[in-house]
Write an enzyme that holds these catalytic residues in place. Structure first.
Site, PDB file in Angstrom:
ATOM      1  N   LYS A  30      71.072  49.089 -12.875  1.00 38.26           N
ATOM      2  CA  LYS A  30      72.471  48.998 -13.287  1.00 38.26           C
ATOM      3  C   LYS A  30      73.021  47.580 -13.143  1.00 38.26           C
ATOM      4  O   LYS A  30      73.683  47.056 -14.042  1.00 38.26           O
ATOM      5  CB  LYS A  30      73.341  49.949 -12.448  1.00 38.26           C
ATOM      6  CG  LYS A  30      72.977  51.410 -12.568  1.00 38.26           C
ATOM      7  CD  LYS A  30      73.952  52.293 -11.803  1.00 38.26           C
ATOM      8  CE  LYS A  30      73.877  52.128 -10.297  1.00 38.26           C
ATOM      9  NZ  LYS A  30      72.570  52.526  -9.735  1.00 38.26           N
ATOM     10  N   ASN A  53      80.778  49.008  -8.633  1.00 39.88           N
ATOM     11  CA  ASN A  53      79.759  48.967  -7.590  1.00 39.88           C
ATOM     12  C   ASN A  53      79.014  47.631  -7.573  1.00 39.88           C
ATOM     13  O   ASN A  53      78.215  47.369  -6.688  1.00 39.88           O
ATOM     14  CB  ASN A  53      78.761  50.116  -7.814  1.00 39.88           C
ATOM     15  CG  ASN A  53      77.943  50.443  -6.583  1.00 39.88           C
ATOM     16  OD1 ASN A  53      78.477  50.610  -5.497  1.00 39.88           O
ATOM     17  ND2 ASN A  53      76.639  50.532  -6.756  1.00 39.88           N
ATOM     18  N   HIS A 100      69.177  59.619  -3.833  1.00 41.20           N
ATOM     19  CA  HIS A 100      70.339  60.051  -3.024  1.00 41.20           C
ATOM     20  C   HIS A 100      70.408  61.576  -2.872  1.00 41.20           C
ATOM     21  O   HIS A 100      71.497  62.137  -2.756  1.00 41.20           O
ATOM     22  CB  HIS A 100      71.650  59.535  -3.634  1.00 41.20           C
ATOM     23  CG  HIS A 100      71.702  58.054  -3.811  1.00 41.20           C
ATOM     24  ND1 HIS A 100      71.522  57.167  -2.768  1.00 41.20           N
ATOM     25  CD2 HIS A 100      71.917  57.296  -4.915  1.00 41.20           C
ATOM     26  CE1 HIS A 100      71.625  55.929  -3.223  1.00 41.20           C
ATOM     27  NE2 HIS A 100      71.852  55.976  -4.513  1.00 41.20           N
TER      28      HIS A 100
END
Length: 213
Positions: A30, A53, A100
């Site tokens: 990303k 982020n 995650h």
């Protein structure tokens, strides 16, 4: 416990942001794509602010004195869990792999958190999904029920990476040269295709995109 609604930082920032959002989520890559998008937009003369982020919080971008042409925002699954109002003009789900799961508990829950990025998009907005992930495409259609475009290395991709270039299925004359850059390889090539699609929809020419690469 008190029944109070939760407002994500992304939602709060988007409420006050002047200018459109270009949002990127996914399991890997990303930040590299956000950097490419923001710097290519800036190089072409647009005012692009990277954040989310990646670096600067969206609320901080919303306080910038000048209105950006684009806010290029990296969105993590943690951020997207409580996001209900975000409406990116362009949204990319770069890839999906188990990650995650100590927090999300299952791959389906993790995927659904990522797909929240697209929930508020309208008919005029662009949704980009990997051509190789048919299960993800089906989940998107079940959730959003609207068209999307694909990117990848596969022959049927709407935006296709081939060694040295990105091609567009809808235009046989379209070609963006990668010139042996950081993205010109089988691992990062699909991100190059996604980035090209986003930048074309943001108004850039093939030559401007090639300069960014």
């Amino acid at each position: 416990q008190r029944g109070c609604p939760l407002l994500s930082e992304l939602d709060l920032g988007a409420r006050f942001l002047r200018g459109p959002l270009l949002a990127v989520t996914g399991s890997k890559g990303k930040s590299s794509l956000v950097k490419l998008l923001a710097e290519t937009l800036t190089r072409s003369g647009r005012r692009a602010l990277p954040g989310g982020n990646y670096g600067t919080a969206l609320c901080t971008l919303a306080e910038a004195p000048e209105t950006p042409d684009w806010a290029v925002v990296e969105c993590s699954s943690f951020q997207l869990e409580t996001t209900n109002e975000l409406q990116p003009r362009i949204a990319i789900l770069l890839n999906l792999s188990p990650d995650h799961l100590d927090r999300h508990e299952s791959l389906d829950a993790y995927r659904d958190a990522k797909l929240r990025l697209f929930d508020r998009q309208g008919a005029a907005d662009l949704s980009l999904l990997p051509a190789a992930d048919n299960a993800l495409q089906r989940a998107f259609q079940a959730r959003c029920r609207r068209p999307f475009e694909t990117f990848g290395s596969e022959p049927g991709s709407g935006w296709r990476f081939v060694p040295g270039a990105v091609l567009r299925r809808a235009d046989p004359h379209f070609r963006v040269s990668l010139g042996g850059c950081y993205f010109d390889n089988p691992i990062l090539g699909p991100a190059a295709a996604a980035g090209t699609a986003a930048l074309v929809h943001a108004g850039l020419t093939a030559a401007e995109i090639a300069e960014g690469f």
